[in-house]
Enzyme design. Structure first.
Site, short mmCIF file in Angstrom:
data_model
loop_
_atom_site.label_atom_id
_atom_site.label_comp_id
_atom_site.label_asym_id
_atom_site.label_seq_id
_atom_site.Cartn_x
_atom_site.Cartn_y
_atom_site.Cartn_z
N GLY A 8 -25.68 26.96 56.19
CA GLY A 8 -24.58 27.93 56.23
C GLY A 8 -25.15 29.31 56.54
O GLY A 8 -24.62 30.35 56.14
N GLY A 11 -23.11 32.37 58.12
CA GLY A 11 -21.95 32.94 57.44
C GLY A 11 -22.20 34.33 56.89
O GLY A 11 -23.25 34.93 57.13
N GLN A 12 -21.22 34.82 56.13
CA GLN A 12 -21.29 36.19 55.62
C GLN A 12 -22.54 36.40 54.76
O GLN A 12 -23.28 37.37 54.95
CB GLN A 12 -20.03 36.51 54.78
CG GLN A 12 -19.97 37.97 54.34
CD GLN A 12 -18.98 38.23 53.21
OE1 GLN A 12 -18.49 37.31 52.57
NE2 GLN A 12 -18.67 39.49 52.99
N ASP A 34 -27.11 25.93 60.58
CA ASP A 34 -25.65 26.12 60.58
C ASP A 34 -25.07 25.23 61.67
O ASP A 34 -25.77 24.87 62.62
CB ASP A 34 -25.30 27.60 60.85
CG ASP A 34 -23.95 27.97 60.27
OD1 ASP A 34 -23.90 28.75 59.30
OD2 ASP A 34 -22.92 27.47 60.79
N TYR A 142 -9.79 25.85 46.59
CA TYR A 142 -11.11 26.50 46.55
C TYR A 142 -11.63 26.54 45.12
O TYR A 142 -12.77 26.16 44.84
CB TYR A 142 -10.94 27.91 47.12
CG TYR A 142 -12.19 28.77 47.12
CD1 TYR A 142 -13.26 28.47 47.95
CD2 TYR A 142 -12.29 29.89 46.29
CE1 TYR A 142 -14.40 29.27 47.97
CE2 TYR A 142 -13.41 30.70 46.31
CZ TYR A 142 -14.46 30.38 47.15
OH TYR A 142 -15.58 31.18 47.16
N LYS A 146 -14.80 24.76 43.30
CA LYS A 146 -15.84 25.57 42.64
C LYS A 146 -16.10 25.08 41.21
O LYS A 146 -17.25 24.97 40.79
CB LYS A 146 -15.46 27.06 42.67
CG LYS A 146 -15.62 27.69 44.05
CD LYS A 146 -17.06 27.64 44.52
CE LYS A 146 -17.26 28.11 45.94
NZ LYS A 146 -18.60 27.80 46.47
N ILE A 172 -17.37 39.85 48.03
CA ILE A 172 -18.60 40.43 48.57
C ILE A 172 -18.28 41.28 49.80
O ILE A 172 -17.61 40.82 50.72
CB ILE A 172 -19.63 39.34 48.91
CG1 ILE A 172 -19.99 38.58 47.63
CG2 ILE A 172 -20.88 39.95 49.53
CD1 ILE A 172 -20.96 37.44 47.85
N1 SER Z 1 -14.47 36.02 48.44
C1 SER Z 1 -13.89 34.74 48.10
C2 SER Z 1 -12.51 34.63 48.57
O1 SER Z 1 -11.85 35.64 48.63
C3 SER Z 1 -13.92 34.54 46.62
O2 SER Z 1 -15.10 33.90 46.29
O3 SER Z 1 -12.05 33.58 48.81
#
Ligand code: SER
Length: 315
Positions: A8, A11-12, A34, A142, A146, A172
């Site tokens: 990955g 990614g960001q 990736d 999501y 998690k 982030i």
């Molecule tokens: N930055 C993520 C989101 O907004 C949260 O972990 O989905």
């Protein structure tokens, strides 16, 4: 000497974690991978890169053996809002990828870092100063992936001795690769739009408070938790880590100090607003601070100054 595989990497987080790992452990000791090959030239040119699918066990094993990998950073995930659009795919990628990498880590004796998120909490979680160990009943796919991931990482450690570790990230904010499909993404886009157009339309309401972190701190957290002395770890996975806490109104006011004509308007997206409303206002990250010395460096003020400086040069 660590030999690291980052999956990955485009990614960001990956696009900033890979250079940081390479400067710490040596460019050839950090393999980036990736599915997406249209990435940051630095990652492609400065050290090894492979096009890899997180679900493709054989290709991953080949790279692990060839580079004698002992540590995996698993950064593959569909974020919260994208997950609500494609829940089945979200489960397949987020959980399928993790299960695959945990099994590989077990067989190949690798340590593995997996990020969790504020998304692992839900509406019944205590909202303020959310404790490390608390109620977790998220209502997004999501969040479901998690929480399941946090438990599975703990299980692999207890049952098989896999050195699985991780943190629960807040939103982030970064300036190399934009996030996609997240609920906290507004806090990245606002800086780009402020510089380009002096205005921003926000999909969250003005008083929505969420924890956030600037990327240099997020990268450091990922490296430091993997470097932590295992004898001091009571938890191993999903350490709450945070740096700051603000609302769209507050970040806009901070930006206005540098761009006086900047204006923010609100065009609330009910899906993302509901997701944000189900997450904590702020997390208590004292377990990370006590067990491995977590300490953030950037607050809203210093991050805003740095974001605007960096983006001004970039745009
Ligand atoms: N930055 C993520 C989101 O907004 C949260 O972990 O989905």
């Amino acid at each position: 000497m660590k030999n690291i595989l980052v999956i990955g990497a485009a990614g960001q987080i990956g696009s900033e974690l890979v250079p940081a790992l390479r400067s710490k452990y040596g460019k050839n000791n950090v393999v980036a991978a990736d599915l997406n090959t249209e990435i940051n030239a630095d990652i492609l040119q400065i050290g090894p890169f492979y096009k890899l699918n997180v679900l493709d066990t054989n290709s991953i094993l080949k790279v692990i053996k060839e580079h004698q990998i002992d540590t995996i950073y698993n950064l593959v995930a569909l974020l919260s809002a994208r997950g609500e659009a494609e829940p089945q795919l979200s489960w397949q990628i987020n959980m399928g990828g993790l299960v695959n990498l945990l099994e590989i880590s077990r067989e190949q004796n690798c340590a593995i870092f997996t990020p969790s998120s504020i998304g692992a909490f839900g509406p019944s979680t205590p909202k303020d100063k959310t404790p490390q160990d608390t109620i977790q009943r998220p209502n997004t796919i999501y969040g479901v992936t998690k929480v399941a991931g946090e438990l599975l990482c703990d299980y692999y450690y207890k049952r098989f001795g896999v050195d699985a570790r991780g943190v629960r990230y807040p939103g982030i904010i970064s300036n190399v690769t934009a996030p996609g499909g997240g609920t906290t993404d507004y806090a990245v886009h606002i800086y780009y739009e402020a510089l380009k157009y002096e205005k921003f339309s926000c999909f969250l309401s003005e008083n929505t408070s969420l924890d956030m972190m600037y990327m240099p701190d997020a990268v450091r957290a990922a490296i430091e938790v993997m470097e932590a002395d295992p004898a001091k770890l009571i938890h191993r996975n999903c350490f709450n880590v945070t740096a700051m806490n603000f609302t769209p109104k507050e970040i806009a006011l901070e930006i206005k100090k540098y761009i006086p004509n900047f204006t923010i308007a609100y065009d609330v997206d009910p899906i993302r607003q509901a997701i944000a409303d189900s997450w904590p206002n702020s997390m208590d990250d004292s377990a990370a601070r006590e067990q491995w010395g977590w300490k953030h460096e950037y607050d809203l003020k210093s991050m805003t100054k740095d974001m605007l400086d960096v983006l001004q040069n970039k745009l």
